[in-house]
Design an enzyme around this catalytic site. Structure first.
Site, PDB file in Angstrom:
ATOM      1  CB  CYS A   1      41.805  36.200  38.631  1.00 22.29           C
ATOM      2  SG  CYS A   1      43.133  35.281  39.422  1.00 22.29           S
ATOM      3  CG  ASN A   2      37.264  41.034  36.974  1.00 23.72           C
ATOM      4  OD1 ASN A   2      37.539  41.808  36.062  1.00 23.72           O
ATOM      5  ND2 ASN A   2      36.020  40.673  37.231  1.00 23.72           N
TER       6      ASN A   2
END
Length: 486
Positions: A392-393
């Protein structure tokens, strides 16, 4: 154990963390009883047995009700919730200066900021390229209200914020407008610890600051009397494993007045009228705690904080620093028979100014990328739990692999219904780049055996190619490499 002896010589501070070994034998004994190597503490911490016992005893010995009343059961529950709130503020040395708002998770805390911050046409939203998507999402609220959105680039190969470019971007703020800067105290991708002194640099130039502390506080002390971000997002299950479903937004009291909620809900108002089409929001944290809190779980937060306190956050940090240093050193030494490196590490190659997150990809003897999903499958077969993907980055991953806006646009042209596996396939086919990686993260109950097991597993991939990697396995009990069923 020659390897352990070498480790202690290189990292003598580890010997001062022996109390964690005793705890692992009693509080986390399921790890060794099940021969499990847990290396996903950034995904989720592990709870101690005593945390669950104490919380269960509290629930079984009390009659507790929904706190939104003054009955005996409600007031009793309210006392426990408020006691936990005070414990949270005390843990972060934030009493009197901050308000603690309980949320469902860190994402819920960040959404509160995004939807309630007074962005406007002359204001700015500045984000580090290294941010969780729950922080990246704030840009949508900013853009919808006409604020300019920009990103601070990362330097390579260490993936630290470009401080020179950061200063330039901070100078672009209008002090007569509302400007919000958001960054993580510790990257959930690379483990980089971004310097907290940039909070005051931003304040001096007219910015409010969001600090995503979710990956930082499980192994590091955050003292909000020493550094004073305006908004801090916290995830308790990442700190001590239990409970899930409870997060927190810590808001500096001077900044709380800036937030304007776009709606109201049960539990957040002192008064609401249908006929009058009006409402009066409750002051302080109550105005942000929508509906009914996860009230039975909240007292477990105080129990978890007490558990951390008995160990000492400095002890945890020292252990993680030592183990991370050894892991980095060991992985960098891995070579194929032809001398080529087996592993590429994203971010710093030493434990300086970084946490216990090590993100990597494996390569074959010819320098071809090995599919991280297959590596995860092999690790799972050997009872090693780690995490793969982009975590999620996306920004940190794009910087690490040198992915550009053109790369993304070209991939989207090939597939309108884009998914991460499809994106990986396109990017790998086009230029041999990766859109994902393998992440190992250390935490409270980690020990040398965990790191040693992973290094031996990694070594078992020596001389494997994209064609043969499906045939390799690793016996964690005997530390033997097994091929072709032999």
């Amino acid at each position: 154990m020659p390897a352990f002896d070498d480790f202690l010589k290189a990292f003598p501070d580890y010997q001062g963390t022996g109390r964690i070994d005793a705890l692992r034998s009693s509080e986390y004994r399921r790890l060794d009883a099940q021969h499990h190597v847990y290396l996903d503490y950034t995904g989720g911490g592990l709870h101690a047995e005593s945390q669950v016992r104490e919380h269960t005893a509290l629930l079984n010995n009390r009659v507790l009700g929904n706190p939104h009343s003054v009955s005996l059961t409600s007031s009793g529950m309210t006392d426990l919730v408020e006691r936990t709130r005070r414990a949270v503020l005390a843990w972060f040395n934030a009493e009197g200066a901050y308000t603690a708002i309980f949320t469902q998770n860190a994402t819920g805390a960040l959404k509160h900021v995004g939807e309630s911050y007074p962005f406007g046409p002359r204001g700015r939203c500045l984000l580090s390229m290294d941010n969780h998507n729950s922080v990246n999402g704030i840009r949508e609220f900013a853009a919808a209200r006409g604020a300019a959105v920009a990103y601070v680039p990362l330097t390579t190969p260490e993936l630290r914020m470009d401080r020179d470019r950061l200063r330039e971007l901070l100078e672009e703020a209008s002090t007569s407008a509302n400007n919000l800067f958001a960054f993580p105290a510790q990257s959930n991708f690379s483990g980089v610890k971004h310097p907290l002194e940039i909070i005051e640099e931003a304040h001096d130039r007219g910015w409010d600051v969001v600090l995503d502390a979710a990956a930082f506080v499980p192994t590091s002390r955050l003292d909000l009397a020493a550094v004073r971000p305006d908004f801090v997002s916290i995830s308790f299950y990442k700190m001590f494993g239990y409970p899930t479903g409870v997060g927190c937004l810590l808001v500096r009291n001077s900044a709380l007045r800036k937030l304007h909620r776009p709606w109201f809900a049960g539990g957040t108002v002192n008064f609401a009228s249908v006929e009058g089409r009006c409402h009066i929001l409750a002051p302080g944290e109550a105005g942000f705690e929508d509906g009914t809190l996860n009230y039975l779980a909240i007292p477990a937060v105080e129990i978890g904080l007490r558990h951390l306190d008995t160990i000492g956050i400095d002890t945890i940090q020292a252990r993680v620093r030592c183990l991370t240093g050894w892991l980095l050193q060991s992985l960098l030494e891995l070579r194929h028979t032809n001398g080529r490196p087996m592993v590429r590490i994203y971010g710093p190659l030493t434990s300086a100014a970084r946490g216990g997150i090590v993100t990597m990809n494996f390569y074959d003897p010819e320098g071809h990328l090995l599919d991280y999903r297959r590596v995860e499958e092999l690790a799972t077969q050997n009872r090693i739990s780690l995490r793969t993907g982009c975590f999620c980055n996306p920004g940190a991953g794009e910087a690490a692999e040198g992915l550009t806006a053109n790369d993304v646009s070209a991939a989207l042209e090939e597939s309108a219904d884009m998914t991460m596996p499809r994106f990986l396939q396109i990017i790998t086919h086009r230029g041999g780049k990766s859109a994902g990686a393998i992440r190992v993260s250390l935490g409270l109950a980690s020990n040398f055996g965990d790191v040693d097991a992973f290094v031996k597993f990694a070594a078992s991939l020596r001389d494997q190619t994209r064609m043969t990697i499906g045939e390799v396995s690793f016996d964690i009990e005997s530390c033997r490499v097994i091929r072709d069923g032999s």
